[in-house]
Design an enzyme around this catalytic site. Structure first.
Site, PDB file in Angstrom:
ATOM      1  N   GLY A 210       0.846  -1.188   0.000  1.00 46.16           N
ATOM      2  CA  GLY A 210       0.000   0.000   0.000  1.00 46.16           C
ATOM      3  C   GLY A 210       0.877   1.231   0.000  1.00 46.16           C
ATOM      4  O   GLY A 210       1.945   1.261  -0.615  1.00 46.16           O
TER       5      GLY A 210
ATOM      6  N   ASP B 122       2.174   9.442  17.553  1.00 41.04           N
ATOM      7  CA  ASP B 122       1.691   9.313  16.178  1.00 41.04           C
ATOM      8  C   ASP B 122       0.163   9.375  16.141  1.00 41.04           C
ATOM      9  O   ASP B 122      -0.430  10.110  15.350  1.00 41.04           O
ATOM     10  CB  ASP B 122       2.184   7.985  15.593  1.00 41.04           C
ATOM     11  CG  ASP B 122       1.855   7.846  14.118  1.00 41.04           C
ATOM     12  OD1 ASP B 122       2.477   8.547  13.312  1.00 41.04           O
ATOM     13  OD2 ASP B 122       0.958   7.047  13.778  1.00 41.04           O
TER      14      ASP B 122
ATOM     15  N   HIS C 164       4.892   1.348  12.525  1.00 44.51           N
ATOM     16  CA  HIS C 164       4.057   2.003  13.537  1.00 44.51           C
ATOM     17  C   HIS C 164       3.956   1.005  14.687  1.00 44.51           C
ATOM     18  O   HIS C 164       3.820  -0.194  14.463  1.00 44.51           O
ATOM     19  CB  HIS C 164       2.684   2.325  12.923  1.00 44.51           C
ATOM     20  CG  HIS C 164       1.699   2.973  13.855  1.00 44.51           C
ATOM     21  ND1 HIS C 164       2.069   3.866  14.838  1.00 44.51           N
ATOM     22  CD2 HIS C 164       0.353   2.855  13.949  1.00 44.51           C
ATOM     23  CE1 HIS C 164       0.987   4.268  15.500  1.00 44.51           C
ATOM     24  NE2 HIS C 164      -0.056   3.661  14.974  1.00 44.51           N
TER      25      HIS C 164
ATOM     26  N   GLY D 175       3.518   7.424   2.629  1.00 40.83           N
ATOM     27  CA  GLY D 175       4.354   6.586   1.775  1.00 40.83           C
ATOM     28  C   GLY D 175       4.675   7.233   0.431  1.00 40.83           C
ATOM     29  O   GLY D 175       5.807   7.141  -0.055  1.00 40.83           O
TER      30      GLY D 175
ATOM     31  N   GLU E  10      -5.654  27.232   0.110  1.00 36.60           N
ATOM     32  CA  GLU E  10      -4.513  28.056   0.540  1.00 36.60           C
ATOM     33  C   GLU E  10      -3.761  27.493   1.735  1.00 36.60           C
ATOM     34  O   GLU E  10      -2.664  27.971   2.055  1.00 36.60           O
ATOM     35  CB  GLU E  10      -4.983  29.484   0.894  1.00 36.60           C
ATOM     36  CG  GLU E  10      -4.967  30.424  -0.270  1.00 36.60           C
ATOM     37  CD  GLU E  10      -5.128  31.878   0.209  1.00 36.60           C
ATOM     38  OE1 GLU E  10      -4.332  32.307   1.049  1.00 36.60           O
ATOM     39  OE2 GLU E  10      -6.073  32.530  -0.266  1.00 36.60           O
TER      40      GLU E  10
ATOM     41  N   SER F 296       0.747  39.414   5.202  1.00 33.98           N
ATOM     42  CA  SER F 296       0.662  40.852   5.526  1.00 33.98           C
ATOM     43  C   SER F 296       0.594  41.059   7.042  1.00 33.98           C
ATOM     44  O   SER F 296       0.237  40.136   7.787  1.00 33.98           O
ATOM     45  CB  SER F 296      -0.595  41.440   4.887  1.00 33.98           C
ATOM     46  OG  SER F 296      -1.745  40.872   5.502  1.00 33.98           O
TER      47      SER F 296
ATOM     48  N   ASP G  27      -2.884  -1.738  10.087  1.00 32.87           N
ATOM     49  CA  ASP G  27      -2.688  -2.052  11.507  1.00 32.87           C
ATOM     50  C   ASP G  27      -3.750  -3.001  12.053  1.00 32.87           C
ATOM     51  O   ASP G  27      -3.438  -3.911  12.815  1.00 32.87           O
ATOM     52  CB  ASP G  27      -2.693  -0.749  12.329  1.00 32.87           C
ATOM     53  CG  ASP G  27      -1.516   0.137  11.965  1.00 32.87           C
ATOM     54  OD1 ASP G  27      -0.373  -0.344  12.005  1.00 32.87           O
ATOM     55  OD2 ASP G  27      -1.743   1.313  11.624  1.00 32.87           O
TER      56      ASP G  27
HETATM   57  P1  NAD Z   1      -2.269   0.602   3.282  1.00 37.79           P
HETATM   58  O1  NAD Z   1      -3.651   0.467   3.776  1.00 37.79           O
HETATM   59  O2  NAD Z   1      -1.917   1.684   2.348  1.00 37.79           O
HETATM   60  O3  NAD Z   1      -1.783  -0.719   2.569  1.00 37.79           O
HETATM   61  C1  NAD Z   1      -1.931  -1.966   3.087  1.00 37.79           C
HETATM   62  C2  NAD Z   1      -1.582  -3.015   2.050  1.00 37.79           C
HETATM   63  O4  NAD Z   1      -1.634  -4.247   2.720  1.00 37.79           O
HETATM   64  C3  NAD Z   1      -2.541  -3.146   0.891  1.00 37.79           C
HETATM   65  O5  NAD Z   1      -2.221  -2.321  -0.173  1.00 37.79           O
HETATM   66  C4  NAD Z   1      -2.364  -4.583   0.526  1.00 37.79           C
HETATM   67  O6  NAD Z   1      -1.270  -4.697  -0.367  1.00 37.79           O
HETATM   68  C5  NAD Z   1      -1.958  -5.244   1.797  1.00 37.79           C
HETATM   69  N1  NAD Z   1      -2.978  -6.106   2.416  1.00 37.79           N
HETATM   70  C6  NAD Z   1      -4.233  -5.770   2.791  1.00 37.79           C
HETATM   71  N2  NAD Z   1      -4.840  -6.837   3.338  1.00 37.79           N
HETATM   72  C7  NAD Z   1      -3.929  -7.847   3.324  1.00 37.79           C
HETATM   73  C8  NAD Z   1      -3.941  -9.198   3.741  1.00 37.79           C
HETATM   74  N3  NAD Z   1      -5.036  -9.729   4.317  1.00 37.79           N
HETATM   75  N4  NAD Z   1      -2.808  -9.946   3.558  1.00 37.79           N
HETATM   76  C9  NAD Z   1      -1.703  -9.413   3.002  1.00 37.79           C
HETATM   77  N5  NAD Z   1      -1.647  -8.148   2.578  1.00 37.79           N
HETATM   78  C10 NAD Z   1      -2.742  -7.380   2.730  1.00 37.79           C
HETATM   79  O7  NAD Z   1      -1.324   0.621   4.586  1.00 37.79           O
HETATM   80  P2  NAD Z   1      -0.292   1.754   4.988  1.00 37.79           P
HETATM   81  O8  NAD Z   1      -1.027   3.027   5.211  1.00 37.79           O
HETATM   82  O9  NAD Z   1       0.869   1.716   4.073  1.00 37.79           O
HETATM   83  O10 NAD Z   1       0.126   1.247   6.431  1.00 37.79           O
HETATM   84  C11 NAD Z   1       1.055   0.183   6.619  1.00 37.79           C
HETATM   85  C12 NAD Z   1       1.766   0.405   7.952  1.00 37.79           C
HETATM   86  O11 NAD Z   1       2.550   1.597   7.867  1.00 37.79           O
HETATM   87  C13 NAD Z   1       0.834   0.616   9.126  1.00 37.79           C
HETATM   88  O12 NAD Z   1       1.430   0.040  10.265  1.00 37.79           O
HETATM   89  C14 NAD Z   1       0.783   2.114   9.275  1.00 37.79           C
HETATM   90  O13 NAD Z   1       0.455   2.560  10.570  1.00 37.79           O
HETATM   91  C15 NAD Z   1       2.217   2.469   8.937  1.00 37.79           C
HETATM   92  N6  NAD Z   1       2.426   3.838   8.487  1.00 37.79           N
HETATM   93  C16 NAD Z   1       1.701   4.318   7.432  1.00 37.79           C
HETATM   94  C17 NAD Z   1       1.940   5.588   6.965  1.00 37.79           C
HETATM   95  C18 NAD Z   1       1.231   6.072   5.723  1.00 37.79           C
HETATM   96  O14 NAD Z   1       1.738   6.976   5.121  1.00 37.79           O
HETATM   97  N7  NAD Z   1       0.150   5.527   5.263  1.00 37.79           N
HETATM   98  C19 NAD Z   1       2.908   6.405   7.588  1.00 37.79           C
HETATM   99  C20 NAD Z   1       3.667   5.880   8.641  1.00 37.79           C
HETATM  100  C21 NAD Z   1       3.416   4.578   9.090  1.00 37.79           C
HETATM  101 MG    MG Z   2       0.834   7.566  11.125  1.00 42.79          MG
END
Ligand code: NAD
Ligand code: MG
Length: 338
Positions: free
Chosen positions: A25, A190, A107, A133, A230, A251, A82
Site C-alpha cells: 500500500g 503518532d 508504527h 508513503g 490556501e 501581511s 494495523d
Molecule cells: P495501506 O492500507 O496503504 O496498505 C496496506 C496493504 O496491505 C494493501 O495495499 C495490501 O497490499 C496489503 N494487504 C491488505 N490486506 C492484506 C492481507 N489480508 N494480507 C496481506 N496483505 C494485505 O497501509 P499503509 O497506510 O501503508 O500502512 C502500513 C503500515 O505503515 C501501518 O502500520 C501504518 O500505521 C504504517 N504507516 C503508514 C503511513 C502512511 O503513510 N500511510 C505512515 C507511517 C506509518
Molecule cells: Mg501515522
C-alpha cells in the site's frame, strides 16, 4: 535525543540480508522500491489474490505469498493495515520466523498494545517514516528523504538495531535524520498527531471554516480557496522556516488577525479536549474502540468515509483543481502504480 545521519550508519548490516516487505500500500510501495534502488535484496509478500501483485510485478520486484515471504526473509517489515496485522502475523508470519530474524514495523500499534507478542528469540524493531508513503518515495527519487523514527522492542541477536538503522538509511531516512525513540512514544505521539492536528484537527478546522463562509452566503469557490486550498501555501512557508517565516511572508493585517482570532478559536476548551484524546490513546481505549469497529464490520467507519467524501466541498475542490493542471502533473499519488 539521538539523531543518526548517513555517516553514523553502517549499511553493511542490511547488505547481506533478505528483506520481505509485507503489503504494497502507501508505505509498502515506498519501502520496497527505495530498498531495491538502494541495492537491498527485497521481495514483496502479498495475499495470493492481491490486486497489488500486478503493480509490484511492473517494478521487477519479486512477489511471494505472505507466508512464503516471511519464511524466505531475514527481515520482515509489516506494512499491512494495523487492524489486520495481528491475524496476518498469527497465520502467515509467525510460522516463518526463525531465531535472529528481525520483525519490523512502521508504527508501534500492534506491539505497544500487545496485539502481537513475538517469541523472545526474534528481534522486534521499528522504522517509521514521518510522512505518507507516497512522499517517502518521491523524496527518495529526488535524492532527499523523509525523517524516520527508529525503535527497538527486542534485540535478541544484538544487531537488531544496526539492521533497523541500515534499513532506515536504505529507504532514504538518514538523509533527513533518523531519530531514536521507543514503541510507546512513537505509538502515542503518532496517534495523537494524526487525530488532533494532521488529519482530524486540520480537516475539521478547514470544513468548519468553509461551512461558515457558505452559510454566510459566499460563493463556494471563494470559500474553498480561502479555507482549504490556501492551507498548502501557508504550510509550505511553515515547513520552510517555521511559523515566524510564514508570519513574515503574510501581511501585517493577516499576522495581527492570526494572533487575536487564532487564540479565540483554539482556546482552553480545545486543549482540554486534546488532553482527553491523548488520555484515551494512552489508556488503550482508542485502540480498543478501533479494533471493535473492525471486528463488528466497520459500518460506522465506512459511513463516515462516505459522508465526508460526499461533502459539497469535495466537488468544489475537484472543479477548481481541474483548472490547475500542474497539480495533477506534480501528483504524489498515482493509483495505477500503488
Ligand atoms: P495501506 O492500507 O496503504 O496498505 C496496506 C496493504 O496491505 C494493501 O495495499 C495490501 O497490499 C496489503 N494487504 C491488505 N490486506 C492484506 C492481507 N489480508 N494480507 C496481506 N496483505 C494485505 O497501509 P499503509 O497506510 O501503508 O500502512 C502500513 C503500515 O505503515 C501501518 O502500520 C501504518 O500505521 C504504517 N504507516 C503508514 C503511513 C502512511 O503513510 N500511510 C505512515 C507511517 C506509518
Ligand atoms: Mg501515522
Amino acid at each position: 535525543m539521538q539523531v543518526y545521519y548517513e555517516d553514523d550508519i553502517d549499511r553493511q548490516w542490511i547488505a547481506d540480508k533478505k528483506v520481505a516487505v509485507i503489503g504494497y500500500g502507501s508505505q509498502g510501495f515506498a519501502h520496497a522500491n527505495n530498498l531495491r534502488d538502494s541495492g537491498v535484496e527485497v521481495a514483496v509478500g502479498l495475499r495470493p489474490d492481491s490486486a497489488s501483485a500486478a503493480k509490484v510485478k511492473e517494478t521487477g520486484i519479486p512477489v511471494l505469498d505472505t507466508a512464503a515471504a516471511a519464511a524466505w526473509a531475514d527481515a520482515i517489515m509489516m506494512l499491512v493495515p494495523d487492524h489486520l496485522q495481528s491475524e496476518i502475523y498469527a497465520r502467515d508470519i509467525k510460522p516463518g520466523l526463525a531465531a535472529g530474524n528481525n520483525l519490523m514495523f512502521a508504527h508501534g500499534f500492534n506491539i505497544h498494545f500487545g496485539m502481537i507478542e513475538p517469541e523472545a528469540d526474534v528481534d522486534v524493531t521499528m522504522v517509521a517514516p514521518k510522512g505518507p508513503g507516497h512522499t517517502v518515495r518521491r523524496q527518495y527519487e529526488l535524492g532527499y528523504g523523509v525523517p524516520c523514527l527508529v525503535a527497538v522492542a527486542n534485540d535478541a541477536s544484538g544487531s537488531g538495531k544496526n539492521l533497523a538503522l541500515a534499513y532506515a538509511a536504505a529507504i532514504g531516512g538518514a538523509r533527513a535524520g533518523v531519530i531514536e525513540t521507543n514503541f510507546r512514544e512513537e505509538t502515542e505521539t503518532d496517534l495523537f498527531g494524526e487525530q488532533s492536528v494532521l488529519c482530524g484537527g486540520l480537516t475539521h478546522l478547514m470544513q468548519a471554516g468553509y461551512e461558515t463562509l457558505i452559510e454566510a452566503g459566499y460563493a463556494p469557490e471563494m470559500a474553498y480557496f480561502e479555507t482549504i486550498h490556501e492551507v498548502k501555501l501557508i504550510v509550505d512557508l511553515i515547513y520552510e522556516g517555521g511559523m515566524s517565516l510564514m508570519r513574515y511572508s503574510v501581511s501585517d493585517t493577516a499576522e495581527y488577525g492570526d494572533y487575536v482570532s487564532g487564540a479565540r478559536l483554539i482556546d482552553d476548551r480545545i486543549k482540554g479536549e486534546m488532553k482527553k484524546i491523548l488520555a484515551e490513546i494512552q489508556d488503550g481505549s482508542f485502540a480498543r474502540r478501533w479494533m471493535d469497529e473492525n471486528r463488528s464490520g466497520r459500518q460506522g467507519f465506512l459511513n463516515m468515509r462516505s459522508d465526508h467524501a460526499g461533502h459539497q466541498l469535495e466537488e468544489v475542490g475537484a472543479k477548481l483543481r481541474s483548472m490547475m493542471p500542474w497539480i495533477a502533473k506534480e501528483r504524489l499519488v498515482d493509483k495505477s502504480k500503488n
